[in-house]
Design an enzyme around this catalytic site. Structure first.
Site, PDB file in Angstrom:
ATOM      1  N   GLN A 638       0.709  -1.281  -0.123  1.00  0.00           N
ATOM      2  CA  GLN A 638       0.090  -0.026  -0.058  1.00  0.00           C
ATOM      3  C   GLN A 638       0.959   1.246  -0.037  1.00  0.00           C
ATOM      4  O   GLN A 638       1.823   1.179   0.968  1.00  0.00           O
ATOM      5  CB  GLN A 638      -0.940  -0.068   1.275  1.00  0.00           C
ATOM      6  N   LEU A 639       0.583   1.957  -1.261  1.00  0.00           N
ATOM      7  CA  LEU A 639       1.534   3.319  -1.240  1.00  0.00           C
ATOM      8  C   LEU A 639       1.422   4.072   0.070  1.00  0.00           C
ATOM      9  O   LEU A 639       0.457   4.415   0.566  1.00  0.00           O
ATOM     10  CB  LEU A 639       0.923   4.159  -2.431  1.00  0.00           C
ATOM     11  N   HIS A 640       2.537   4.319   0.567  1.00  0.00           N
ATOM     12  CA  HIS A 640       2.659   5.216   1.846  1.00  0.00           C
ATOM     13  C   HIS A 640       3.746   6.241   1.867  1.00  0.00           C
ATOM     14  O   HIS A 640       4.851   5.835   1.271  1.00  0.00           O
ATOM     15  CB  HIS A 640       2.548   4.424   2.984  1.00  0.00           C
ATOM     16  N   LEU A 641       3.379   7.448   2.467  1.00  0.00           N
ATOM     17  CA  LEU A 641       4.250   8.734   2.526  1.00  0.00           C
ATOM     18  C   LEU A 641       5.061   8.681   3.848  1.00  0.00           C
ATOM     19  O   LEU A 641       4.142   8.483   4.896  1.00  0.00           O
ATOM     20  CB  LEU A 641       3.748   9.757   2.189  1.00  0.00           C
TER      21      LEU A 641
END
Length: 741
Positions: A638-641
């Protein structure tokens, strides 16, 4: 046992997931795990690996360090265990617990609201002694030459746990592979997941002093016990392997086992296992005789390629013609009956009804990959619940004949929690039924080719699962516990403990290569009827945690902000004083590589939210500075910053890869990602080779030999940040503050 200090709690505030098996009132049931093993058997390492990756909250209680980092009493352990269990946390009791009497007090103190397990690390005495002698900085100071005699004396009084002591489940590990499998199992155990009860793993009826101890101590070996027999389970338990024997699996006789050296074992319980039905012989009307020939042919081809993994042909009826034919033909080919056998039972209830644990099951599906119809397809989709349909849709929309598609099964599925199935492999064979699509009209030349391709694709898919799981569970357990990892030579005394901790977490925190490197030519389908397949990343069960948080934030307590686009939470293992994650709430956006031009608005939203939190922290502590960015190859789905302060003052930052993942080109600044995607539609990524770069200060760029030295330096370094970081808003600092300070 030098990985923790005192009564350590590494718990995750995760709400239990809903029980999809039909009980809305489901509530997390804490587990008390009594670890049993000699010094050097790896009990502390076991706890460390599980606790760092599990979604269930665990507490480790170690008598060697319970008194503020010093040795304490058994009563202190009992009190601490009771307190943790009362708080709803699961507990590891990290003591030797080699006698029934030592274990009894812990079991007496808990009621039926707590599930009681034992994990016995019954490793060879020589290995335990070697580890104990070599280690340094042990919490209980059991190391050096004196350790050999202590371990030998303790093992002479060893009593392995029995179910009649009050355990719901006992797992016996007799080699490193068994230990890794148990680590993997408890790591994957979610807050509402439950392991099947019973006695698992073999135990040896060896003498009090195992073979090799006396030799290790340079004394004369005791005489070999000619009557030593390796047996499967305690006298009161019908084990998994015994049930398999009832289902026509031929086990070695006691006479054959007498030939096995004392202390060795043949592990059946922990072997990766694929259960599969006969493809195309039921609803698709394929000739049973021809099908049985192809099954045996393909099994013979693959069975030795799969290592210790097992293949099991399953049918509902014990009198099944396909089972009978395959059994006879496999016997003629002398195929190893421990690696391939037949089993009569419901493929969706192999463990609960038949005692057979399978990691993966094959589903003979339809070309649309849809539930319904009849037979195996309907049964598996019904048993797995909606989680399987959702996971399947994420992988492919359709499948062509002769192909297989591997689908990781979410832990929320009843098949996962009840039966222990981690993967479903959809496979489509040839059709000879005129009432179904793509009938071959008795063209058995083409039909046999398609059926061979289908089994090859199925077994290649299973091989990919085995390889992926082996890579995931290689936490450098062997290197850590046997001292094979070389510690940096440039540091002594005060650096040693930090180095040990760094070594213990080093490989575990690698950017796990959980994607399948060599899926084989037949695995996967493009979904458009073509024969080509695309290799996609397969995420391990532990790596799904962020995805589940983003998609179902209502299940989790650790959310600090939520909107339709993003979810914000604190990093579970922060690498600095302030370390947040901003998660994208978009399906099929697992990592930076998946980002395209249509996601620019989302990237800007994530940056805006991250910047807001950085500014909030700066209003509370103006001395901080922040960077916002992404890892090129994330370890979690899951794309996470990352929103991370630049002090890097954290006990969780322990090794070179931790440091370089935030201070090398591997870390892509959010502002640069937005610019690149806006202009080019994608972002340039750096591979993991940069993580092995030498350690350099992120301010003055000076080199340092190890993490302790680097941390000591950066705590006082006053140099300005490099010029490129001071441009384009890559560094965030409070108004009025000089970014160079």
């Amino acid at each position: 046992m030098g990985q923790f200090s005192g009564y350590t709690v590494e718990a995750m505030d995760v709400d239990p997931e809903p029980n999809l098996g039909g009980k809305d009132e489901a509530k997390e049931k804490p587990i008390l795990v009594i670890l049993v093993g000699a010094p050097g058997s790896g009990k502390s390492t076991f706890c460390d690996h599980v606790m760092r990756l599990a979604t269930r909250p665990w507490v480790r209680i170690c008598q060697d360090a319970i008194g503020n980092g010093k040795a304490g009493t058994k009563n202190q352990c009992l009190t601490a265990a009771a307190s943790a269990l009362k708080d709803g946390k699961s507990v590891f009791i990290d003591r030797c617990n080699l006698s029934r009497e030592q274990r009894a007090d812990f079991l007496k103190r808990v009621g039926p609201e707590v599930e009681k397990h034992a994990v016995a690390l019954d490793l060879p005495a020589k290995l335990c002694i070697s580890r104990s002698v070599k280690r340094t900085g042990h919490e209980g100071n059991l190391q050096g030459g004196k350790a050999a005699a202590v371990v030998n004396r303790m093992l002479q009084k060893k009593e392995l746990p029995k179910l009649n002591e009050g355990y719901a489940r006992i797992t016996v590990c007799q080699d490193k592979k068994d230990v890794q499998a148990a680590i993997n199992m408890y790591t994957a155990l979610g807050p509402l997941d439950k392991l099947p009860p019973g006695f698992f793993g073999q135990k040896n009826s060896d003498s009090k002093v195992q073979q090799g101890i006396m030799k290790f101590l340079k004394k004369k070996d005791p005489p070999e016990c000619s009557d030593a027999v390796v047996y499967i389970a305690s006298e009161n338990i019908q084990s998994h392997a015994t049930k398999e024997k009832d289902s026509n699996q031929v086990l070695e006789s006691c006479e054959e086992q007498k030939k096995t050296s004392v202390g060795s074992s043949i592990s059946l319980e922990n072997a990766p296992t694929l259960a599969f039905p006969s493809i195309s012989t039921a609803d698709f009307h394929f000739n049973v005789e021809k099908a049985s020939d192809i099954i045996v042919e393909k099994v013979e081809e693959y069975v030795n390629k799969l290592g210790n993994a097992r293949l099991v042909l399953v049918d509902l009826s014990q009198n099944s013609k396909i089972l009978s034919l395959v059994r006879a033909k496999a016997a003629e080919k002398n195929i190893d009956s421990k690696k391939f056998f037949t089993f009569a039972g419901n493929i969706t209830k192999l463990y609960s009804d038949g005692g057979l644990h399978c990691n993966a099951i094959a589903n003979v599906t339809n070309w649309r990959l849809k539930p319904g119809g009849g037979g195996v397809n309907a049964a598996i989709f019904n048993a797995a619940g909606p989680a399987l349909e959702t996971a399947t849709k994420a992988k492919a929309k359709s499948i062509s004949s002769g192909k297989a598609i591997v689908v990781p099964l979410p832990s929320s599925s009843p098949l996962f929690s009840r039966e222990g199935v981690t993967h479903v492999i959809h496979v489509l064979g040839p059709n000879m039924n005129p009432q179904r699509p793509n009938c071959l009209n008795n063209d058995y030349v083409n039909g046999c080719k398609i059926l061979r391709d289908a089994y090859s694709s199925l077994f290649d898919g299973f091989a990919s699962i085995v390889r992926t799981q082996e890579e995931l569970c290689k936490y450098s357990f062997e290197k850590i516990t046997e001292g094979e990892v070389q510690l940096d030579q440039g540091s002594r005394n005060g650096d040693q403990k930090a180095k040990r901790e760094a070594v213990c977490e080093a490989d575990m925190n690698k950017k796990y290569k959980s994607f399948v490197k060599e899926l084989g030519p037949n695995v996967g389908s493009s979904g458009d009827g073509s024969t080509g397949g695309q290799i996609t990343k397969a995420w391990g069960a532990w790596a799904q945690a962020l995805y589940d948080t983003a998609m179902h934030p209502e299940r989790h307590k650790n959310i600090i902000e939520m909107s339709d686009d993003v979810v914000v939470l604190n990093d579970l293992y922060p690498k600095a004083q302030k370390h947040l994650l901003v998660l994208a709430r978009v399906e099929s956006l697992d990592r930076l590589e998946d980002v395209h031009k249509e996601h620019v608005t989302l990237l800007k939203t994530m940056h805006s939210v991250g910047l807001k939190w950085a500014e909030k922290f700066l209003s509370e502590n103006s001395s901080l500075t922040f960077r916002l960015g992404y890892h090129s190859v994330p370890s979690m789905r899951q794309l996470h910053l990352h929103v991370i302060s630049q002090d890097f003052d954290s006990n969780h930052l322990k090794n070179k890869k931790h440091w370089n993942s935030f201070n090398s080109p591997f870390f892509r600044d959010s502002v640069d990602v937005i610019d690149e995607v806006s202009q080019n539609g994608k972002v340039v990524l750096k591979d993991e080779n940069v993580l092995s770069m030498e350690l350099r200060c992120h301010r003055c760029q000076s080199a340092h030999p190890n993490i302790p030295r680097l941390k000591a330096h950066i705590s006082s370094c006053q140099a300005s940040f490099p010029a490129f970081l001071l441009q384009n808003g890559r560094i965030v600092f409070s108004e009025g503050k000089d970014a160079n300070s």
